[in-house]
Scaffold this motif. Structure first.
Motif, PDB file in Angstrom:
ATOM      1  N   GLU A  28       0.569   5.530  -2.121  1.00 31.32           N
ATOM      2  CA  GLU A  28       0.418   6.847  -1.488  1.00 31.32           C
ATOM      3  C   GLU A  28       0.640   8.013  -2.453  1.00 31.32           C
ATOM      4  N   ARG A  80      -6.048   8.012   1.063  1.00 33.05           N
ATOM      5  CA  ARG A  80      -5.050   7.019   1.476  1.00 33.05           C
ATOM      6  C   ARG A  80      -5.657   5.625   1.472  1.00 33.05           C
ATOM      7  N   PHE A  93      -8.182  -3.621  -0.255  1.00 34.09           N
ATOM      8  CA  PHE A  93      -7.975  -2.489   0.654  1.00 34.09           C
ATOM      9  C   PHE A  93      -9.097  -1.481   0.451  1.00 34.09           C
ATOM     10  N   LEU A 100       0.802  -1.230   0.000  1.00 39.33           N
ATOM     11  CA  LEU A 100       0.000   0.000   0.000  1.00 39.33           C
ATOM     12  C   LEU A 100       0.839   1.287   0.000  1.00 39.33           C
ATOM     13  N   GLN A 151      -7.174  -2.022   9.536  1.00 39.45           N
ATOM     14  CA  GLN A 151      -6.304  -0.950  10.042  1.00 39.45           C
ATOM     15  C   GLN A 151      -6.876   0.444   9.775  1.00 39.45           C
ATOM     16  N   LEU A 152      -8.157   0.501   9.430  1.00 37.80           N
ATOM     17  CA  LEU A 152      -8.766   1.799   9.096  1.00 37.80           C
ATOM     18  C   LEU A 152      -8.818   2.705  10.326  1.00 37.80           C
ATOM     19  N   PRO A 153      -8.440   3.966  10.177  1.00 37.90           N
ATOM     20  CA  PRO A 153      -8.571   4.906  11.299  1.00 37.90           C
ATOM     21  C   PRO A 153     -10.031   5.314  11.488  1.00 37.90           C
ATOM     22  N   TYR A 178      -5.884   1.781   3.020  1.00 44.68           N
ATOM     23  CA  TYR A 178      -5.687   1.052   4.281  1.00 44.68           C
ATOM     24  C   TYR A 178      -6.198  -0.370   4.131  1.00 44.68           C
ATOM     25  N   ARG A 179      -5.536  -1.295   4.806  1.00 38.98           N
ATOM     26  CA  ARG A 179      -6.147  -2.608   4.978  1.00 38.98           C
ATOM     27  C   ARG A 179      -7.379  -2.418   5.864  1.00 38.98           C
ATOM     28  N   ARG A 180      -8.378  -3.219   5.625  1.00 36.50           N
ATOM     29  CA  ARG A 180      -9.666  -2.964   6.306  1.00 36.50           C
ATOM     30  C   ARG A 180      -9.562  -3.063   7.832  1.00 36.50           C
TER      31      ARG A 180
END
Lengths: 337, 176
Positions: free
Chosen positions: B26, B78, B64, B22, B84-86, B80-82
Motif C-alpha cells: 500500500e 491499490r 494480484f 498486499l 476481492q476486486l471492488p 487486490y486479490r482478483r
C-alpha cells in the motif's frame, strides 16, 4: 535497380499526440499530419489530438527539424455550426502550418476567401477519385495536393496524374478503407455519431469487448455484434465494415464488406514513385509512438534506398498490421480479396 | 526461445510475488501514483472526464491486480486479490512485461489487441483514453517508478528488463 531520376517523394506521417509528432519527425518524417481535440478532424478519438498550445508547439518542433506540419480539418461541419471549423482554420494559419487538409467545400471556400495564401490539400475524405472532380477542386479552391482514395490502381493513379494540375498523395501503409470515403454512414446508422461530421468511426463509447473464460472474444458496436474471434484467433478493429456476418449464400459467418487487414504497399513503392506520386502517406493517428517509430523509420529507409537505386529489404511490419494480415489493396489490382 | 523456458519466465513474477502480503504494498503503490500524478500533470489533463474513472490494471502473471484511480485530487493505486476486486469501470489485462512495455511506448496497444495479448473489458472509451494519455508521456514511467526507490528500485527494474530482453523486444524497425 537504377537510381531514380524523379523527385524524392515526401513521407507524410501520422501524429495523434505531441509525443507521436516528435517521434515521427525524429524517425525521418518529411511531414506530419495531425488535428485538434474536436470534431474538426476525422480522428476525433478520446485522449487523442492537440490543444491549440500543443499545435503551436508542434509546428515549432517540426519546423526546427526541417519537417512540415499538415493540419487535418477534414470533417464536414453540420449546417449552421461552422464556427468551430473556422476557428480551427484561423488558429492553424496563425500558427504557420504548412498546409490545411480539408474535405468540405464550405471549409475550402472559407480558406480560399479568408486566407488565400494558405496552402490547401484535399483530404481523402473528399472522395475525389476522378481527374474531373480533382480539377474542379483545384480550379475552385486552388487545391495544391489531392489525397487519393484507396480504390485506384497504380495505373489509374498515373492516368490521373497526367490530367490534373496538382500533386498526388497516396496511402502506403495502415488501415485500409475501401468504403466510399467521406460518405460512409455505417457508424452513424448504428450509434447516431457521424464519422463524417463528428470525426469518429466506431466511437469507443459504443464499443464493447466481451471475452469468455475460454478466451473467445465478441466485439460489439452499440447493439450489433461485429465479430466473434475464437481463442488464439487474431482480432481486428470493431468497425462495421470489417465485421463478420451471417449472409444467405454462406453457411459460416462471412466478411461481407471488408476483411481485417492492413494496407502495405512496400512492394509497389517504386511504381508509385514512377507514377508521379509526390507524397507517400502512412495512416495511423490513433496508433502509438511504437507504431509511428517503427513504420516511419522503415519507410524512411525504403524510400531512401529506392532513390539511391537499391532494393531495400522491408520486413517486420506485419506485427503492426490489423489481424496480422496485409494487402496491396486496390493499388495492385481491383481484386483485393 | 524454447516455449517452455518462455513460459517459466512469464510465470516467474507469479511465484516471486505469491507470498507477498498486499498491505505491505500500500505505501509503495501510494507513493508511485502520487509521484506520477505530481510529475506528469499532462497525463490527467489528457484523460479529461475519464480521470474520475477506476481502472483495473491486471498483470496476468502476478498473483494480484491493481486498481488505479487517476483523479489528481486524490490519486490512488491499490493491490487486490482478483476475487476481492471492488467495482470498477474498466479492466486492462496482459502480462506484466507487456503492460510495462506498452506504458513505456515500446509496444503498440492496437497490435497487442490484434494478437490477443491485451484484454480490454468495461468502459472501452476510458481505456482508449488512458492508453492515449500514457502514450503521450515521453521518457519511461517505469524508470520514474524505479527512481522513487533509488538503487533497489533501479536494480529491480534492470532485472525485469533482463527477463524481458530474453523474452521479446520491440518491433523490428524500432531504432531505440
Amino acid at each position: 535497380m537504377e537510381a531514380m531520376s524523379m523527385i524524392r517523394p515526401e513521407l507524410v506521417c501520422p501524429a495523434g499526440t505531441p509525443a507521436s509528432l516528435r517521434t515521427a519527425v525524429d524517425a525521418g518524417a518529411d511531414a506530419v499530419y495531425c488535428g485538434f481535440q474536436n470534431a474538426t478532424n476525422a480522428r476525433n478519438f478520446s485522449g487523442l489530438n492537440f490543444t491549440t498550445a500543443e499545435m503551436r508547439g508542434g509546428v515549432d518542433y517540426a519546423h526546427d527539424k526541417g519537417a512540415k506540419l499538415l493540419l487535418a480539418i477534414n470533417t464536414f461541419p453540420p449546417g449552421g455550426k461552422t464556427d468551430l471549423w473556422k476557428s480551427a482554420i484561423d488558429d492553424g494559419v496563425c500558427f504557420g502550418v504548412d498546409a490545411l487538409i480539408v474535405a468540405d467545400i464550405g471549409v475550402a471556400e472559407y480558406v480560399s476567401q479568408n486566407h488565400p495564401d494558405q496552402r490547401l490539400h484535399l483530404s481523402v475524405q473528399a472522395g475525389a477519385s476522378s481527374a474531373e472532380a480533382i480539377q474542379y477542386y483545384c480550379e475552385s479552391f486552388n487545391i495544391k495536393r489531392v489525397v487519393l482514395p484507396r480504390i485506384l490502381t497504380v495505373k489509374e493513379i498515373k492516368a490521373i496524374h497526367d490530367e490534373i494540375p496538382c500533386e498526388i498523395e497516396a496511402f502506403i501503409f495502415g488501415n485500409i478503407g475501401m468504403m466510399a470515403e467521406g460518405r460512409c454512414s455505417l457508424t452513424n446508422y448504428i450509434t447516431g455519431v457521424s464519422t463524417n461530421m463528428d470525426g469518429v468511426c466506431s466511437p469507443a463509447s459504443h464499443v464493447k469487448y466481451e471475452e469468455d473464460k475460454a478466451r473467445n472474444l465478441m466485439t460489439k458496436l452499440g447493439d450489433f455484434t461485429v465479430d466473434c474471434f475464437s481463442c488464439g484467433e487474431n482480432a481486428g478493429y470493431p468497425t462495421v465494415c470489417k465485421g463478420r456476418y451471417l449472409v444467405d449464400h454462406r453457411e459460416e459467418p462471412y466478411y461481407a464488406f471488408e476483411e481485417p487487414v492492413s494496407l502495405n504497399l512496400t512492394s509497389l513503392l517504386p511504381d508509385l514513385m514512377q507514377a508521379g506520386v509526390t507524397a507517400l502517406k502512412i495512416e495511423g493517428r490513433q496508433r502509438s509512438r511504437a507504431y509511428v517509430r517503427s513504420v516511419v523509420s522503415a519507410f524512411r529507409k525504403a524510400v531512401d534506398g529506392y532513390m539511391a537505386g537499391e532494393n531495400p529489404e522491408l520486413s517486420g511490419l506485419l506485427a503492426l498490421t490489423e489481424g496480422h494480415r496485409e494487402t496491396a489493396g486496390a493499388f495492385g489490382g481491383k481484386k483485393w480479396r | 526461445m524454447d516455449p517452455s523456458h518462455k513460459s517459466r519466465l512469464q510465470n516467474l513474477p507469479r511465484i516471486l510475488f505469491a507470498p507477498l502480503p498486499l498491505p505491505l504494498l500500500e505505501p509503495i503503490l501510494s507513493k508511485v501514483v502520487c509521484t506520477i500524478s505530481r510529475n506528469r500533470p499532462e497525463l490527467t489533463n489528457r484523460l479529461g472526464v475519464h480521470k474520475y474513472k477506476s481502472f483495473v490494471i491486471d498483470p496476468t502473471n502476478i498473483p494480484f491486480a491493481l486498481l488505479l484511480q487517476p483523479n489528481p485530487d486524490e490519486p490512488s493505486l491499490r493491490a487486490y486479490r482478483r476475487n476481492q476486486l471492488p467495482p470498477h469501470d474498466a479492466r486492462i489485462a496482459g502480462t506484466l512485461l507487456t503492460l510495462l512495455d506498452m506504458v513505456d511506448g515500446k509496444l503498440d496497444g492496437d497490435a497487442l489487441f490484434f494478437t490477443r495479448d491485451l484484454i480490454v473489458e468495461g468502459d472501452t472509451e476510458a481505456v482508449v483514453c488512458l492508453r492515449n494519455a500514457l502514450d503521450d508521456i515521453e521518457g519511461s514511467i517505469a524508470n520514474d517508478i524505479a527512481d522513487i526507490f533509488k538503487t533497489p528500485g533501479r536494480a529491480a527494474l534492470a532485472a525485469v528488463r533482463r527477463i524481458k530482453g530474453e523474452q521479446h523486444g520491440s518491433y523490428e524497425h524500432d531504432p531505440a
